[in-house]
Design a protein around this motif. Sequence first.
Motif, PDB file in Angstrom:
ATOM      1  N   SER A   8     -40.760  17.685 -59.129  1.00 16.19           N
ATOM      2  CA  SER A   8     -41.300  16.518 -58.422  1.00 16.19           C
ATOM      3  C   SER A   8     -40.902  16.610 -56.957  1.00 16.19           C
ATOM      4  N   ARG A  10     -41.630  15.380 -52.601  1.00 12.47           N
ATOM      5  CA  ARG A  10     -42.185  14.423 -51.646  1.00 12.47           C
ATOM      6  C   ARG A  10     -43.626  14.806 -51.298  1.00 12.47           C
ATOM      7  N   HIS A  24     -45.574  12.430 -53.319  1.00 10.72           N
ATOM      8  CA  HIS A  24     -44.927  11.967 -54.561  1.00 10.72           C
ATOM      9  C   HIS A  24     -45.710  12.433 -55.783  1.00 10.72           C
ATOM     10  N   SER A  26     -46.007  15.722 -58.893  1.00 12.35           N
ATOM     11  CA  SER A  26     -45.193  16.665 -59.681  1.00 12.35           C
ATOM     12  C   SER A  26     -46.047  17.799 -60.205  1.00 12.35           C
ATOM     13  N   THR A  40     -46.008  11.548 -59.555  1.00 13.44           N
ATOM     14  CA  THR A  40     -44.697  11.661 -60.191  1.00 13.44           C
ATOM     15  C   THR A  40     -44.433  10.535 -61.193  1.00 13.44           C
ATOM     16  N   GLU A  54     -35.814  17.354 -58.885  1.00 18.71           N
ATOM     17  CA  GLU A  54     -36.336  16.523 -57.795  1.00 18.71           C
ATOM     18  C   GLU A  54     -36.249  17.278 -56.468  1.00 18.71           C
ATOM     19  N   PRO A  56     -36.846  15.711 -53.127  1.00 18.93           N
ATOM     20  CA  PRO A  56     -37.242  14.490 -52.420  1.00 18.93           C
ATOM     21  C   PRO A  56     -37.523  14.690 -50.927  1.00 18.93           C
ATOM     22  N   HIS A  57     -37.023  15.797 -50.352  1.00 17.83           N
ATOM     23  CA  HIS A  57     -37.225  16.023 -48.908  1.00 17.83           C
ATOM     24  C   HIS A  57     -38.068  17.271 -48.651  1.00 17.83           C
ATOM     25  N   ASP A 376     -36.736  17.762 -43.892  1.00 17.26           N
ATOM     26  CA  ASP A 376     -36.108  16.545 -43.349  1.00 17.26           C
ATOM     27  C   ASP A 376     -35.126  16.841 -42.212  1.00 17.26           C
TER      28      ASP A 376
END
Length: 436
Positions: A8, A10, A24, A26, A40, A54, A56-57, A376
């Motif tokens: 998953s 960003r 977001h 997956s 996701t 995950e 996330p960034h 990020d």
Amino acid sequence: MPIDTLLSARWIIPVEPDGLVLEHHSLGLAGGRIAALLPTAEARARYPDAAAEEFPHHALIPGFVNAHTHAAMSLLRGVADDRPLMEWLTEHIWPLEQRWVDEDFVRDGTDLALAEMIRGGITCFNDMYFFPEITARQASLCGMRAVVGLIVVDFPSAWATEPDEYLSKGLELLEALNGDPLVSVAFAPHAPYSVSDEPLSRLRRLAAELERPIHMHVHETAGEIEESLQRHGVRPLERLAALDLPGPGFVAVHMTQLTDAEIDLLARSGTSVAHCPESNLKLASGFCPVAKLVAAGVNVAIGTDGAASNNDLDVMGEMRMAALLGKAVAGDASAVPAPTALRMATLNGARALGLDGETGSLELGKAADITAIRLDGIETQPLYNPISDLVYAASRHQVTDVWVAGKRLLHKRELTTLDAVEICRRAQDWRQKLMP
Ligand SMILES: CSC[C@H]1O[C@@H](n2cnc3c(O)ncnc32)[C@H](O)[C@@H]1O
Ligand SMILES: [Zn+2]
């Protein structure tokens, strides 16, 4: 097959369709293939038993395809800088290769290249070098996807003495690799100036019969055109066309010298071009007219060439250079936009190698060849458009994780199938031998 892994992120940038950025989302993997691509929240509810990771960034993108390299030449990085092609080759590189290239050199140089390429987010490379069976073995051992060149050249080397022997050894390798899920072969005649008509005709017939690509340096410099005009009375591409080489399986590397009629021939025949902008700049070979090729419908892929003429194996860097140089050469800032450059570095490379059914984009059914890039950091803030950041601002040092056919080869920037310390130790040993 049930989903075994859920990645998953960003952002997911599948490359096909062009320019799409999914937020977001997956990827669901099953048996090393992409089996699902969905939001996701939905993925978590639908696949609660999958191993979840995950990012996330990060952006998840298809692994980069290096459409032209000489992996083992990483051991010659920096030995003969700042010279034009023919002086570089004939006075430095070929003498060093005659003296030093053997199975051990190719093993250690290929491992060094594999480590560098994986850390740079590359999941597939198209190689042309001596002892291709060693390149194939090392790629397979570390889990990398590769197309290994069955080299042909008129002059003798430590690997073979004359074209017939190059071809027969190549055919043995083709046979040995038959059915290998990751490593396949292409015919790889070195260049028009170093391979005569007879072996070119023979390998052209074999390539058609065995449905394998042909990978060749073509029109790298203006000098190559001059030499061909003097020796054969025609430009190299015209000679290759008379031998019926251009076609959908033909990968012409460099192509810095092109008339409009030649661009038309490439487009009509379905030939792919492997553009190597940094090698062309460093050897002052010339400029490939990428925007014209793309406009004509030619499939343009990206290669690093070897580390002795670049001096790195960084497809992300080449992608940025291809976009910038493409604009400058066309005199048009809208030429080679970021999504086009990203496609050249991924799906177009796979297509050139006949692997676009298997890799090059994040599409259902394809192998899970995936690169995770962290976006990020300072260098990519504020982030308006992830494809813009990937092409114009990010660097390979932001690559964190890499999977080939679902197997993770890079985990949080650590190589999982190669010993980085041992690879550097061996590279140092070679440095000591070559330049004591
Ligand atoms: C027959 S194995 C490959 C052969 O190609 C040489 N090589 C490396 N880079 C280039 C280039 O840009 N143009 C032409 N030839 C190149 C390499 O040294 C091997 O001898
Ligand atoms: Zn090359």
